[in-house]
Every structure is written in C-alpha cells, then in structure tokens.
Design an enzyme around this catalytic site. Structure first.
Site, PDB file in Angstrom:
ATOM      1  N   CYS A 228       0.896  -1.107  -0.089  1.00  0.00           N
ATOM      2  CA  CYS A 228      -0.033  -0.398  -0.545  1.00  0.00           C
ATOM      3  C   CYS A 228       0.946   1.086  -0.016  1.00  0.00           C
ATOM      4  O   CYS A 228       0.654   2.265  -0.309  1.00  0.00           O
ATOM      5  CB  CYS A 228      -1.031  -0.214   1.473  1.00  0.00           C
ATOM      6  SG  CYS A 228      -2.065  -1.316   1.223  1.00  0.00           S
TER       7      CYS A 228
ATOM      8  N   ASN B  57      -9.927  -0.061  -0.621  1.00  0.00           N
ATOM      9  CA  ASN B  57      -8.688  -0.218  -0.150  1.00  0.00           C
ATOM     10  C   ASN B  57      -7.451  -0.126  -1.610  1.00  0.00           C
ATOM     11  O   ASN B  57      -7.758  -1.825  -1.895  1.00  0.00           O
ATOM     12  CB  ASN B  57      -8.042  -0.843   1.124  1.00  0.00           C
ATOM     13  CG  ASN B  57      -6.584  -0.740   0.806  1.00  0.00           C
ATOM     14  OD1 ASN B  57      -5.952  -0.766   0.287  1.00  0.00           O
ATOM     15  ND2 ASN B  57      -5.953  -1.024   2.043  1.00  0.00           N
TER      16      ASN B  57
ATOM     17  N   HIS C 235      -3.461   7.701   2.345  1.00  0.00           N
ATOM     18  CA  HIS C 235      -3.557   5.770   1.214  1.00  0.00           C
ATOM     19  C   HIS C 235      -5.588   5.947   2.054  1.00  0.00           C
ATOM     20  O   HIS C 235      -5.309   5.891   3.289  1.00  0.00           O
ATOM     21  CB  HIS C 235      -2.908   5.122   2.419  1.00  0.00           C
ATOM     22  CG  HIS C 235      -3.579   3.233   2.031  1.00  0.00           C
ATOM     23  ND1 HIS C 235      -3.790   3.037   0.653  1.00  0.00           N
ATOM     24  CD2 HIS C 235      -3.623   2.757   2.715  1.00  0.00           C
ATOM     25  CE1 HIS C 235      -4.340   1.839   0.896  1.00  0.00           C
ATOM     26  NE2 HIS C 235      -3.306   1.538   1.524  1.00  0.00           N
TER      27      HIS C 235
HETATM   28  N1  ACO Z   1     -19.363  -7.741   8.376  1.00  0.00           N
HETATM   29  C1  ACO Z   1     -19.855  -8.374   9.654  1.00  0.00           C
HETATM   30  N2  ACO Z   1     -19.094  -8.702  10.758  1.00  0.00           N
HETATM   31  C2  ACO Z   1     -17.990  -8.503  10.459  1.00  0.00           C
HETATM   32  C3  ACO Z   1     -16.419  -8.469  10.124  1.00  0.00           C
HETATM   33  C4  ACO Z   1     -17.947  -8.148   8.409  1.00  0.00           C
HETATM   34  N3  ACO Z   1     -16.701  -7.475   7.349  1.00  0.00           N
HETATM   35  N4  ACO Z   1     -15.390  -8.558   9.610  1.00  0.00           N
HETATM   36  C5  ACO Z   1     -15.356  -8.776  11.085  1.00  0.00           C
HETATM   37  N5  ACO Z   1     -16.770  -9.272  11.539  1.00  0.00           N
HETATM   38  C6  ACO Z   1     -17.187  -9.213  13.047  1.00  0.00           C
HETATM   39  C7  ACO Z   1     -15.886  -9.522  13.836  1.00  0.00           C
HETATM   40  O1  ACO Z   1     -16.093 -11.264  13.601  1.00  0.00           O
HETATM   41  C8  ACO Z   1     -16.149  -9.434  14.966  1.00  0.00           C
HETATM   42  O2  ACO Z   1     -17.060 -10.331  15.753  1.00  0.00           O
HETATM   43  P1  ACO Z   1     -16.751 -11.002  17.414  1.00  0.00           P
HETATM   44  O3  ACO Z   1     -17.033  -9.850  18.401  1.00  0.00           O
HETATM   45  O4  ACO Z   1     -18.904 -11.589  17.483  1.00  0.00           O
HETATM   46  O5  ACO Z   1     -15.567 -11.960  17.298  1.00  0.00           O
HETATM   47  C9  ACO Z   1     -16.926  -8.530  14.943  1.00  0.00           C
HETATM   48  O6  ACO Z   1     -16.597  -7.746  13.361  1.00  0.00           O
HETATM   49  C10 ACO Z   1     -15.960  -6.512  15.651  1.00  0.00           C
HETATM   50  O7  ACO Z   1     -13.827  -7.335  14.840  1.00  0.00           O
HETATM   51  P2  ACO Z   1     -13.133  -6.306  15.029  1.00  0.00           P
HETATM   52  O8  ACO Z   1     -12.154  -7.290  13.760  1.00  0.00           O
HETATM   53  O9  ACO Z   1     -12.235  -6.145  16.364  1.00  0.00           O
HETATM   54  O10 ACO Z   1     -13.662  -5.571  14.634  1.00  0.00           O
HETATM   55  P3  ACO Z   1     -12.954  -4.215  14.216  1.00  0.00           P
HETATM   56  O11 ACO Z   1     -13.594  -2.944  15.366  1.00  0.00           O
HETATM   57  O12 ACO Z   1     -10.970  -3.590  14.737  1.00  0.00           O
HETATM   58  O13 ACO Z   1     -12.998  -3.754  12.788  1.00  0.00           O
HETATM   59  C11 ACO Z   1     -11.218  -3.575  11.209  1.00  0.00           C
HETATM   60  C12 ACO Z   1     -12.198  -4.461  12.114  1.00  0.00           C
HETATM   61  C13 ACO Z   1     -12.327  -2.952  10.241  1.00  0.00           C
HETATM   62  C14 ACO Z   1     -10.875  -5.050  10.068  1.00  0.00           C
HETATM   63  C15 ACO Z   1     -10.212  -2.816  11.466  1.00  0.00           C
HETATM   64  O14 ACO Z   1      -9.973  -3.878  12.120  1.00  0.00           O
HETATM   65  C16 ACO Z   1      -9.329  -1.737  10.310  1.00  0.00           C
HETATM   66  O15 ACO Z   1      -9.783  -1.344  10.066  1.00  0.00           O
HETATM   67  N6  ACO Z   1      -8.353  -2.300  10.405  1.00  0.00           N
HETATM   68  C17 ACO Z   1      -7.060  -1.926   9.774  1.00  0.00           C
HETATM   69  C18 ACO Z   1      -6.661  -2.629   8.698  1.00  0.00           C
HETATM   70  C19 ACO Z   1      -6.511  -1.898   7.562  1.00  0.00           C
HETATM   71  O16 ACO Z   1      -7.298  -0.765   6.717  1.00  0.00           O
HETATM   72  N7  ACO Z   1      -5.522  -2.258   6.606  1.00  0.00           N
HETATM   73  C20 ACO Z   1      -6.265  -2.648   5.056  1.00  0.00           C
HETATM   74  C21 ACO Z   1      -4.383  -2.605   5.190  1.00  0.00           C
HETATM   75  S1  ACO Z   1      -3.358  -2.166   6.092  1.00  0.00           S
HETATM   76  C22 ACO Z   1      -3.496  -0.451   5.214  1.00  0.00           C
HETATM   77  O17 ACO Z   1      -3.727  -0.400   4.065  1.00  0.00           O
HETATM   78  C23 ACO Z   1      -2.842   0.397   6.650  1.00  0.00           C
END
Ligand code: ACO
Length: 324
Positions: free
Chosen positions: A115, A281, A251
């Site tokens: 990225c 993304n 980004h």
């Molecule tokens: N739809 C519905 N529920 C979901 C989904 C989905 N697509 N994905 C995960 N869940 C559920 C999980 O299973 C979990 O359920 P549980 O509580 O019953 O176990 C719940 O939602 C919460 O999951 P978390 O992983 O704790 O959710 P979080 O608030 O951390 O959000 C996310 C997840 C959006 C991925 C966040 O962590 C994030 O944005 N991280 C950054 C990742 C990123 O942007 N990566 C890109 C590449 S790196 C970069 O570009 C910087």
C-alpha cells in the site's frame, strides 16, 4: 542531465467498470452495509473484469496522466509501476505497460511496497530525476487485489478493491523549479510485523499466488502511530508545520484510520482528501486515485502544499511533501 526539482506534470486514474456495493458483498459473506460503513467508511469497490489485468488498469491511468500533462508516451524515459499484484511473476508489469504504450527507449521496473508503493515510488522517482538517470517518469500505482482476496473471509474481502492511478513526474530547472515540486520524502519499513499483514503464497515459498491475511486491529493501531510519526518527521525535516499543509492525500485504507491520523496530527479534517467510500482500499493505487480526484475537482490548486502518506504490508510506510 540532472534537474534541480521534480514537479508533478500530470495526474490520471482509472477504475474498472464493475461496481460491487456493500449490499452485493452481503450476498457473498455474512456482513452488512451498516457494519462496513460504520467500521471503514467503504460503500462500494470496483472489481476488474475477467481477463482485465493490472497492466490494463495501469495503462488506462497512465494514458490519462499523460494527456493531463500534455505529453506523449514517447516523452517518458522511465516507467515505474508500484504493485503487489503484477500480471505475472516476471517480467515486471511496468515493462508490459512501457511496451503497450509504444515506448521503445528508457527503462521500466516494478516497485513492491504494497500500500505504500506509490509513496515509495514518489521518493525513488524524485531521486532518479534529480540524480540524472531519468527526465520524465510515468509513475503508476495499479492493483487487482480482488485476485488475492479470500472471498470467504469477511474480515478482509469487504475492505479491498481494484484500480489504478498515475502521475507524470518531470525534471525542472530555473524559476519553475523554485516555485513548485517535490520538497521531501521519508520512507520506513519494519519486517518484524510480517504476520500482521501478508499474502500466504509466493513463487519461492509455496509456488502459489496465495491469499491476503490480516490482523485488522493490530494493523489499525500501527497505522495511526506510524503514519502520524512519519508525517511529523517529514514536516520537521523541511522546516514546516502541520498547519502549513493545504491538503493531505492519505492512503485510502479505512475512514477511521484517516480520521484518527488527522486528529493525532491536529490537521483539520476538511483538509483530508477522502475517496475510500467510492473504491475501498486499492493498495498502491489509492493515493494517486485520491490525488486525481482532488486535482480534477479543483480542490488542489497551484501553490498548495500537499502531503502524501501511506502505510502497508511489511510493514512499509512513507510520507512525501509536494508544492503543487
Ligand atoms: N461484517 C460483519 N462483521 C464482521 C466483519 C464483516 N465484514 N468482519 C469482522 N466482523 C466481526 C468480527 O467477526 C467480530 O465479531 P465478534 O465480536 O463476534 O468476534 C466483530 O465484527 C469485531 O471484529 P473486529 O476485528 O474487532 O473489528 P474492528 O472494529 O477491529 O474492525 C477492521 C475491523 C475494519 C478490519 C479494523 O480492524 C481495521 O480497519 N483495521 C485496519 C485494517 C486495514 O485497513 N488494513 C488495510 C491494509 S493496511 C493499510 O492499508 C494501512
């Protein structure tokens, strides 16, 4: 011949025709529009058609950047494609792009920083131009992440999309060079964070392409910390402050990362260019996609101080300052 400054002469971008909305995603995995919008800000993503490759997206974006710069493909003496999803293991996608644009001189290579690839490319291209190895560089960020997603994993597949963005970077001297151009870039990486974001395949390790794996919460935490730190560093190094920045073009990973980083830097949220809602993304393509939109709609104007920043797998991260 070396140039004293590298300027951005043109910008362009391309998104594949097929749009997949959050409602469409809810038919594939157990998710909802509400969950995706609340956690990420993403409303839709574009997905490449069958047979449409990273090079196709890259060429479309590159042609638009050349037209915007008022330059012909033949004026380009280096093509750089930042991508983690090349057409083939080799040759480099950049060589395919160079050839299909009809360029028969100069060089071409791919740059792999996931990225952060476009920001890495910005720094590398600037130094190639000021060092005299190239005069006019076509720098493209292009990805088909849909090909490396696990479409059964709702924690990752809802986040990414396909696309391409490009800039023409040009060596400039004299008065024009004093008034505009790239001011400075800082690049970082930390391979010890491999397991937080990686693809579980590769020609040497598994002889497969593999699928993207991510520990989202951890990535989120590091992204906000690393990005705000590197932005502070590049500003400080160039005697500038966050209040001097007219536009921050980050980004486009996740709306919450953009908001949290801007808050940490005390940058007015209205100065942050946000396009993640439209394409998710797109990895190395996301900074030039956002840049193109803000230039096309007239937000970024000549004389503005623009800050580009990105973080991605590796981890890699970087920030660049440019006077438009
Ligand atoms: N739809 C519905 N529920 C979901 C989904 C989905 N697509 N994905 C995960 N869940 C559920 C999980 O299973 C979990 O359920 P549980 O509580 O019953 O176990 C719940 O939602 C919460 O999951 P978390 O992983 O704790 O959710 P979080 O608030 O951390 O959000 C996310 C997840 C959006 C991925 C966040 O962590 C994030 O944005 N991280 C950054 C990742 C990123 O942007 N990566 C890109 C590449 S790196 C970069 O570009 C910087």
């Amino acid at each position: 011949m070396s140039a004293s400054r590298t300027i951005v002469a043109g910008v362009g971008s391309y998104l594949p025709a097929r749009i997949v909305t959050n409602a469409d995603m809810a038919k594939i995995v157990d998710t909802s529009d509400d969950w995706i919008v609340e956690r990420t800000g993403i409303r839709q993503r574009h997905i490449a058609a069958e047979g449409e490759c990273t090079s196709d997206l890259a060429i479309a974006a590159g042609e638009r950047a050349l037209a915007n710069a008022g330059m012909a493909a033949d004026d380009i003496d280096m093509v750089i494609v930042a991508t983690a999803t090349p057409d083939e293991t080799f040759p480099a996608t950049a060589v395919t792009v160079q050839s299909r644009l009809g360029i028969t001189h100069g060089g071409a290579f791919d740059l792999q920083a996931v990225c952060s690839g476009f920001v890495y490319g910005f720094g590398v291209a600037d130094n190639l131009i000021r060092g005299g190895l190239a005069r006019n560089i076509l720098l493209i960020g292009a990805e088909t992440f849909s090909r490396i997603l696990d479409w059964e994993d709702r924690t990752t597949c809802v986040l990414f999309g396909d696309g391409a963005g490009a800039v023409v970077l040009k060596g400039e001297d004299g008065k024009a060079a004093e008034q505009r151009g790239i001011i400075g870039t800082r690049l970082r990486s930390d391979g010890s964070k491999h397991d937080l974001l990686y693809v579980d395949g590769g020609p040497s390790k598994t002889q497969t392409v593999g699928k993207l794996r991510m520990q989202g919460k951890e990535v989120f935490r590091y992204a906000v910390t690393n990005l705000s730190e590197i932005v502070k560093e590049v500003l400080e190094e160039n005697g500038l402050e966050s209040s001097d920045v007219d536009w921050i073009v980050p980004h486009q990973a996740n709306r919450r990362i953009l908001d949290a980083t801007a808050r940490k830097l005390a940058i007015d949220p209205d100065k942050v260019v946000v396009t993640v809602q439209d394409h998710g993304n797109t990895s190395a393509a996301s900074v030039p996609l956002a840049l193109d939109q803000a230039v096309s709609d007239g937000r970024i104007k000549p004389g503005d101080l623009v800050l580009l920043e990105a973080m991605g797998g590796g981890f890699t991260w970087g920030a660049s300052l440019v006077r438009w």
